[in-house]
Design a protein around this motif. Sequence first.
Motif, mmCIF file in Angstrom:
data_model
loop_
_atom_site.group_PDB
_atom_site.id
_atom_site.type_symbol
_atom_site.label_atom_id
_atom_site.label_comp_id
_atom_site.label_asym_id
_atom_site.label_seq_id
_atom_site.Cartn_x
_atom_site.Cartn_y
_atom_site.Cartn_z
ATOM 1 N N GLU A 72 -0.623 28.430 14.728
ATOM 2 C CA GLU A 72 -1.325 28.843 13.514
ATOM 3 C C GLU A 72 -2.564 29.677 13.804
ATOM 4 N N ARG A 113 4.579 23.350 14.048
ATOM 5 C CA ARG A 113 3.362 24.158 13.924
ATOM 6 C C ARG A 113 2.278 23.466 14.727
ATOM 7 N N ARG A 159 -2.051 23.671 15.747
ATOM 8 C CA ARG A 159 -3.380 24.252 15.550
ATOM 9 C C ARG A 159 -4.246 23.909 16.745
#
Length: 129
Positions: free
Chosen positions: A35, A109, A111
Amino acid sequence: MATTDIMRTIGDYPLLQRDTEDKFHGKHLLYLCWENHLMFAAPLCIPVPRTLPFGALIRDVLPELYGEHPEFEDIDWKRTQWFSSTKRFIPDVGKSLEHHGLGHKSLIRFRTPALEGIRKPATAGGPGF
C-alpha cells in the motif's frame, strides 16, 4: 414510445473461467499489494504453492517482487500491518499460506507505517516514491 426491454438475449451466455486453480500445476494465484507504493501501480499476481510458509513469502518472494523499490530495504517487518483483502491479520511466519486462509486468488495487502511511498516528497532531482 416507452419500452421495458432494454436488451434482448438469445439465450444463456456460458461463462468459462480460464484461471481456475486446477490450471496452475499445484499452485494457486496470490495477489500482493504494498500500500501507498505506486511504483507498483496495481497488485502483483504470482503463482505460489499453498504450503509456502509465510516467512518464505517475506524472505524469498517479496524481495524478488519489490526489492527494486528504494524503500524496500528499510521495511521493519515486525511493524508491518497485514491484511487479507480488508481483514487485518497477524501472520505466523512458520505456518503456510493455507493455514492463514489464503487460497486461490486471495489478496494480501501490507502497510509499512514508517515508509509512506507516494506521500514522501520528491527531493531535488529525485523521484518521490
